[in-house]
Design a protein around this motif. Structure first.
Motif, PDB file in Angstrom:
ATOM      1  N   UNK A   8       0.835  -1.196   0.000  1.00 58.05           N
ATOM      2  CA  UNK A   8       0.000   0.000   0.000  1.00 58.05           C
ATOM      3  C   UNK A   8       0.873   1.250   0.000  1.00 58.05           C
ATOM      4  N   UNK A   9       0.348   2.310  -0.612  1.00 57.05           N
ATOM      5  CA  UNK A   9       1.086   3.565  -0.679  1.00 57.05           C
ATOM      6  C   UNK A   9       1.021   4.274   0.673  1.00 57.05           C
ATOM      7  N   UNK A  10       2.081   4.960   0.996  1.00 56.39           N
ATOM      8  CA  UNK A  10       2.121   5.724   2.244  1.00 56.39           C
ATOM      9  C   UNK A  10       1.111   6.864   2.164  1.00 56.39           C
ATOM     10  N   UNK A  11       0.444   7.126   3.273  1.00 59.48           N
ATOM     11  CA  UNK A  11      -0.554   8.202   3.317  1.00 59.48           C
ATOM     12  C   UNK A  11       0.099   9.546   3.602  1.00 59.48           C
ATOM     13  N   UNK A  12       1.236   9.522   4.274  1.00 66.18           N
ATOM     14  CA  UNK A  12       1.890  10.757   4.675  1.00 66.18           C
ATOM     15  C   UNK A  12       3.399  10.582   4.577  1.00 66.18           C
ATOM     16  N   UNK A  13       4.071  11.620   4.113  1.00 69.92           N
ATOM     17  CA  UNK A  13       5.526  11.592   3.955  1.00 69.92           C
ATOM     18  C   UNK A  13       6.111  12.686   4.826  1.00 69.92           C
ATOM     19  N   UNK A  14       7.109  12.323   5.624  1.00 71.69           N
ATOM     20  CA  UNK A  14       7.703  13.257   6.576  1.00 71.69           C
ATOM     21  C   UNK A  14       9.213  13.275   6.386  1.00 71.69           C
ATOM     22  N   UNK A  15       9.771  14.476   6.304  1.00 75.15           N
ATOM     23  CA  UNK A  15      11.221  14.652   6.248  1.00 75.15           C
ATOM     24  C   UNK A  15      11.622  15.429   7.492  1.00 75.15           C
ATOM     25  N   UNK A  16      12.432  14.806   8.317  1.00 79.63           N
ATOM     26  CA  UNK A  16      12.935  15.434   9.534  1.00 79.63           C
ATOM     27  C   UNK A  16      14.249  16.133   9.210  1.00 79.63           C
ATOM     28  N   UNK A  67      14.040  22.085  10.866  1.00 83.64           N
ATOM     29  CA  UNK A  67      12.962  22.024   9.881  1.00 83.64           C
ATOM     30  C   UNK A  67      12.224  20.700   9.928  1.00 83.64           C
ATOM     31  N   UNK A  68      10.979  20.735   9.474  1.00 85.29           N
ATOM     32  CA  UNK A  68      10.157  19.531   9.371  1.00 85.29           C
ATOM     33  C   UNK A  68       9.240  19.716   8.174  1.00 85.29           C
ATOM     34  N   UNK A  69       9.164  18.727   7.309  1.00 85.78           N
ATOM     35  CA  UNK A  69       8.345  18.794   6.099  1.00 85.78           C
ATOM     36  C   UNK A  69       7.360  17.639   6.124  1.00 85.78           C
ATOM     37  N   UNK A  70       6.093  17.945   5.873  1.00 87.24           N
ATOM     38  CA  UNK A  70       5.036  16.933   5.903  1.00 87.24           C
ATOM     39  C   UNK A  70       4.145  17.141   4.680  1.00 87.24           C
ATOM     40  N   UNK A  71       3.861  16.056   3.955  1.00 82.38           N
ATOM     41  CA  UNK A  71       3.022  16.158   2.767  1.00 82.38           C
ATOM     42  C   UNK A  71       2.458  14.797   2.399  1.00 82.38           C
TER      43      UNK A  71
END
Length: 103
Positions: free
Chosen positions: A17-25, A48-52
């Protein structure tokens, strides 16, 4: 990489299954001598924190952010173009509704 690492990175995002949320710490970022580092001088704390939900957009934003720490062109992350070709997301951050939160 003998198997086209950029394409391999993009291809893994097509797995089910595809990830629902992607996070870059990007709280603590290594700017040199990775992945283990040699000294504290190799590390910066941009916090920084990136969420998409878009894996291509989140990594595009992270690469642009990293460019503030050490020169790195978005084009040098070839997997982003591969991901966009696979229609996994976009590198055109201007087309997105991005919310920036400062804490």
């Amino acid at each position: 990489h003998s198997n086209d690492l950029n394409q391999c990175i993009a291809d893994i995002c097509t797995a089910k299954p595809k990830a629902a949320l992607h996070i870059v710490d990007a709280y603590r970022v290594m700017k040199a001598n990775g992945p283990q580092s040699r000294s504290e001088a190799d590390v910066v704390m941009p916090k920084g924190l990136f969420i998409s939900t878009d894996p291509v957009a989140v990594d595009t934003a992270a690469v642009r952010f990293f460019n503030q720490v050490r020169e790195m062109a978005v084009e040098s992350a070839g997997y982003l173009a591969c991901g966009q070709e696979l229609e996994l997301g976009t590198t055109d951050l201007d087309s997105l509704n991005i919310k920036r939160i400062k804490m």
